[in-house]
Design an enzyme around this catalytic site. Structure first.
Site, PDB file in Angstrom:
ATOM      1  N   GLN A   1     -10.421   0.593 -15.164  1.00  0.00           N
ATOM      2  CA  GLN A   1     -10.939  -0.337 -14.165  1.00  0.00           C
ATOM      3  C   GLN A   1     -12.134   0.259 -13.439  1.00  0.00           C
ATOM      4  OE1 GLN A   1      -8.520  -2.823 -11.191  1.00  0.00           O
ATOM      5  NE2 GLN A   1      -9.069  -1.021  -9.972  1.00  0.00           N
TER       6      GLN A   1
ATOM      7  N   GLN B   1      -5.734 -11.980 -12.935  1.00  0.00           N
ATOM      8  CA  GLN B   1      -5.649 -10.772 -13.757  1.00  0.00           C
ATOM      9  C   GLN B   1      -4.255 -10.523 -14.314  1.00  0.00           C
ATOM     10  OE1 GLN B   1      -6.964  -8.439 -10.276  1.00  0.00           O
ATOM     11  NE2 GLN B   1      -5.472  -6.898 -10.873  1.00  0.00           N
TER      12      GLN B   1
ATOM     13  N   GLU C   1       0.331   5.930  -0.543  1.00  0.00           N
ATOM     14  CA  GLU C   1      -0.567   7.017  -0.138  1.00  0.00           C
ATOM     15  C   GLU C   1      -1.867   7.022  -0.924  1.00  0.00           C
ATOM     16  OE1 GLU C   1       2.637   7.235  -0.575  1.00  0.00           O
ATOM     17  OE2 GLU C   1       3.586   8.500   0.948  1.00  0.00           O
TER      18      GLU C   1
ATOM     19  N   LEU D   1       0.808  -1.207   0.000  1.00  0.00           N
ATOM     20  CA  LEU D   1       0.000   0.000   0.000  1.00  0.00           C
ATOM     21  C   LEU D   1       0.850   1.270   0.000  1.00  0.00           C
ATOM     22  CD1 LEU D   1      -2.709  -1.083   2.605  1.00  0.00           C
ATOM     23  CD2 LEU D   1      -2.643  -1.497   0.143  1.00  0.00           C
TER      24      LEU D   1
ATOM     25  N   HIS E   1      -3.581   4.305  -1.821  1.00  0.00           N
ATOM     26  CA  HIS E   1      -4.439   3.380  -1.093  1.00  0.00           C
ATOM     27  C   HIS E   1      -4.914   3.992   0.233  1.00  0.00           C
ATOM     28  CE1 HIS E   1      -1.886   0.437  -3.467  1.00  0.00           C
ATOM     29  NE2 HIS E   1      -3.106   0.082  -3.817  1.00  0.00           N
TER      30      HIS E   1
ATOM     31  N   ILE F   1      -3.485  10.232  -6.487  1.00  0.00           N
ATOM     32  CA  ILE F   1      -2.529  10.792  -5.544  1.00  0.00           C
ATOM     33  C   ILE F   1      -1.156  10.749  -6.189  1.00  0.00           C
ATOM     34  CG2 ILE F   1      -1.531  10.633  -3.228  1.00  0.00           C
ATOM     35  CD1 ILE F   1      -4.506  11.338  -3.265  1.00  0.00           C
TER      36      ILE F   1
END
Length: 287
Positions: A153, A61, A35, A33, A37, A176
Site C-alpha cells: 500500500q 476496498q 500503537e 487504533l 497508528h 510497530i
C-alpha cells in the site's frame, strides 16, 4: 480536538489553519487504533502544526467475502487515543458522505497492484487508491503518514502521488510490534488465545529470513523456502503468499542485489495477517 462528519466541515477547518500559515499532517485510518497508528500520529504531530486523522472503514476496498461488516469499530476509544497523541481533528464520515449513490469514478493502477495482496484481493487497491485520493482532495495536507506494515500500500500510494502530481509528501513509518514480535494490527483482535500464539510464526519466519541474510545468503528461493518451512510447521497457519520482490517495482527477484521487500500474508484460522521486512534498508527487527 474536534470530530466532524462532513467534507465541508473538514475543508472549512483546514482552510482556516492554512490562512494562518499552519502546516497540516494527515493520518488516514480505518479506526480501531493501536500503537502502530499512534506512532503515525505522533510522527505527524512532530512535523506539522496541525494533524487530521480520518477514521473511515472504506467499503470499496473490501471484497464480497471479506470482513467489512465485522471490522472492529470504536470511535470513542479512537478519539481518546487521537487526542492524547496530539491530533487536532478527526474526520469520521459515513459511507454516504464519501460516495454518492451514483458514484462512478475510480483511481486505478497497473503493475504495483497486481502481485502480493493484489493477487487474492483483486478489488482492494482500486478501493485504496480511490478513497485516499478523495481524502487527499478533502484534507489538502502537506504530508500524509502510512505504516510500513502495509508495504505494498505504501508503495502504491507513493507511485500514485508521483504519477498524479499531487503536492503531498508521503512519509513511511516503521512497523510497530508487540513485545513477542507480532506486528500490530486491528485484525489481531479476531485471534483467540491459541491463534494468537500461532500468529507468532509470521515474525519467527521473518527473523529466520533476516538471519540468513546476516549470514551472507542472497538467494531469494533459499530464504523464502526457509521462511515457508517455519510457517508450514504451524497447523493453524495457511500461507497466502511469501515473496521477495524489488522494494520499488514489487517485481519478483531471484537474488538480494538491490533493496528487496520480503512480504508475506498468512491466514491464522480465518484471520488474514500480513508482515514484511526490507533488506538492506529499514531492516525491521522481529523476535
Amino acid at each position: 480536538m474536534e470530530i466532524v462528519k462532513t467534507v465541508n466541515e473538514v475543508r472549512n477547518i483546514v482552510k482556516s489553519w492554512q490562512k494562518e500559515g499552519l502546516t497540516v499532517g494527515f493520518v488516514p485510518t480505518m479506526g480501531y487504533l493501536h500503537e502502530g497508528h499512534q506512532s503515525l500520529i505522533t510522527h505527524a504531530v512532530s512535523e506539522n502544526d496541525r494533524v487530521v486523522v480520518s477514521i473511515f472503514v472504506n467499503p470499496m476496498q473490501f471484497g464480497p467475502t471479506e470482513d467489512l461488516a465485522s471490522y472492529p469499530r470504536d470511535l470513542e476509544r479512537d478519539a481518546a487515543l487521537c487526542e492524547v497523541n496530539g491530533a487536532a481533528l478527526i474526520f469520521n464520515p459515513e459511507p454516504a458522505e464519501m460516495y454518492f449513490p451514483d458514484f462512478s469514478t475510480y483511481v486505478d493502477m497497473e503493475g504495483l497492484t497486481e502481485g502480493l495482496c493484489g493477487q487474492s484481493r483483486p478489488v482492494h487497491f482500486r478501493g485504496v487508491c480511490t478513497v485516499v485520493t478523495k481524502l487527499f482532495n478533502i484534507v489538502q495536507p502537506d504530508r500524509a503518514y502510512f505504516g510500513q506494515k502495509d508495504a505494498q500500500q505504501l508503495a502504491v500510494i507513493k507511485q500514485m502521488v508521483r504519477d498524479l502530481n499531487m503536492a503531498i509528501e508521503i512519509v513511511g513509518c516503521p512497523i510497530i510490534r508487540e513485545a513477542d514480535g507480532l506486528a500490530k494490527s486491528s485484525r489481531n483482535t479476531y485471534l483467540n488465545e491459541e491463534e494468537r500464539k500461532a500468529a507468532l510464526v509470521l515474525s519467527r519466519s521473518i527473523r529466520k529470513g533476516q538471519q540468513l541474510l546476516e549470514q551472507g545468503e542472497r538467494n531469494a528461493h533459499t530464504i523464502i523456502e526457509a521462511m515457508t518451512a517455519i510457517i508450514q510447521a504451524e497447523p493453524l497457519a495457511k500461507i497466502d503468499y511469501i515473496e521477495a520482490v524489488d522494494a520499488r517495482s514489487l517485481k519478483k527477484v531471484e537474488t538480494f542485489e538491490h533493496p528487496v521487500l520480503v512480504a508475506l500474508a498468512v491466514y491464522i484460522g480465518k484471520t488474514r495477517l500480513i508482515d514484511n521486512f526490507t533488506y538492506p534498508e529499514q531492516l525491521e527487527e522481529a523476535k
